[in-house]
Design an enzyme around this catalytic site. Structure first.
Site, PDB file in Angstrom:
ATOM      1  CG  ASP A  57      -0.268   0.224   2.521  1.00  0.00           C
ATOM      2  OD1 ASP A  57       0.620  -0.579   2.854  1.00  0.00           O
ATOM      3  OD2 ASP A  57      -0.597   1.193   3.218  1.00  0.00           O
ATOM      4  CB  SER A  58       1.111   4.240   0.561  1.00  0.00           C
ATOM      5  OG  SER A  58       1.472   5.596   0.465  1.00  0.00           O
ATOM      6  CB  ALA A  59       5.934   4.055  -0.010  1.00  0.00           C
ATOM      7  CB  ILE A  87      -3.456  -0.824  -1.172  1.00  0.00           C
ATOM      8  CG1 ILE A  87      -3.599  -2.349  -1.108  1.00  0.00           C
ATOM      9  CG2 ILE A  87      -4.585  -0.122  -0.427  1.00  0.00           C
ATOM     10  CD1 ILE A  87      -4.794  -2.905  -1.820  1.00  0.00           C
ATOM     11  CG  HIS A 245      -2.862   8.017   0.793  1.00  0.00           C
ATOM     12  ND1 HIS A 245      -2.609   7.318  -0.367  1.00  0.00           N
ATOM     13  CD2 HIS A 245      -1.778   7.813   1.583  1.00  0.00           C
ATOM     14  CE1 HIS A 245      -1.426   6.736  -0.282  1.00  0.00           C
ATOM     15  NE2 HIS A 245      -0.905   7.018   0.896  1.00  0.00           N
TER      16      HIS A 245
END
Length: 275
Positions: A57-59, A87, A245
């Site tokens: 997820d994200s980074a 994600i 986010h």
């Protein structure tokens, strides 16, 4: 995930900034994944070699996408992954004025300024460049190095009208050519999987991408889904109109948000059906 999928979950503790900078994080996840894919290691943990996926997820979504592309270009590792699940992934640093960046410029948790600063930190770059990058001065028309990559994230063609609305592209005629000269990593597909060549995207595993409406990264995910589909990859784009986010981590009291529970359940359901 471990309980509901009856799966072996490996969480890779890749090293972080400022201990190391790009591309060391990618090297860490590739090393760890290669190690896990060894037959004796899979056997030790009773893992079916035909049912291995990567996710983040994200980074972490950025690293999972980069790993998938790197594996796809290695004859010994191609087809080792059955799925990839991303994600709200971070996928590009060339355009900080996509509709979602414009719409969510000051949205809590991940405002645009913070995201741009994170990119500069990742590359150990000069923070003096942040303001110029916010207005796309790093990919202006006079930056020849970026010219060939613009088509890979041309959101006027990759995003539907329901997303683009009345937003206009921000394309500077002249900018700061020093930025990509000092931070060439901005144009490296290992840091920005969205700008990879079409040939690299072909034969990537079945893909799940979760995006949230209230997120500067929304359009990164939607554009990647579109590019993957164009390359013949089977893609599920799971968009949450009330998502923001990081929302998937908000699933336990006192921050057990409805959208956190729904995104988590949708993600796990997809993995259950496709892994």
């Amino acid at each position: 995930m471990a309980e509901e999928l009856n799966a072996v979950i490996v969480s890779i503790e890749y090293r972080l900034v400022p201990k190391v900078y790009f591309p060391e994080q990618i090297h860490d996840v590739i090393r760890a994944t290669k190690y896990f894919l060894q037959p004796e290691v899979l056997h030790k943990y009773s893992v079916d070699p035909g049912r291995i996926g990567v996710s983040g997820d994200s980074a972490g979504g950025n690293l999972a996408a980069a790993l998938g592309q790197q594996f796809n270009q290695d004859a010994n590792l191609k087809n080792k992954l059955k799925v990839q699940a991303l994600i709200y992934p971070v996928l590009q640093a060339l355009d900080f004025n996509t509709p979602s960046y414009q719409q969510n410029v000051n949205t809590p948790i991940l405002p645009r300024y913070v995201m741009v600063k994170y990119w500069v930190d990742y590359f150990h770059g000069n923070h003096d460049f942040v303001q110029a990058m916010i207005v796309n001065n790093h990919t202006s028309l006079d930056v020849e190095e970026a010219a060939a990559l613009r088509a890979h994230l041309n959101w006027t063609s990759l995003l539907p009208a329901s997303i683009t609305k009345n937003y206009k592209p921000v394309m500077q005629t002249t900018g700061n050519t020093r930025i990509v000269q000092e931070i060439p990593q901005l144009l490296d597909a290992r840091s920005a999987p969205l700008i990879a060549d079409q040939e690299v995207l072909r034969h990537l595993p079945k893909t799940y991408i979760l995006t949230c409406e209230h997120d500067v990264l929304r359009d990164d995910g939607i554009m990647y889904a579109k590019r993957l589909e164009s390359a013949g990859v089977e893609v599920t784009l799971d968009h949450f109109e009330d998502g923001f986010h990081g929302c998937m981590i908000f699933t336990s009291w006192p921050t057990n948000f409805s959208v956190g529970i729904r995104t988590r359940n949708s993600y796990i359901k997809w993995l259950d059906q496709n892994l």
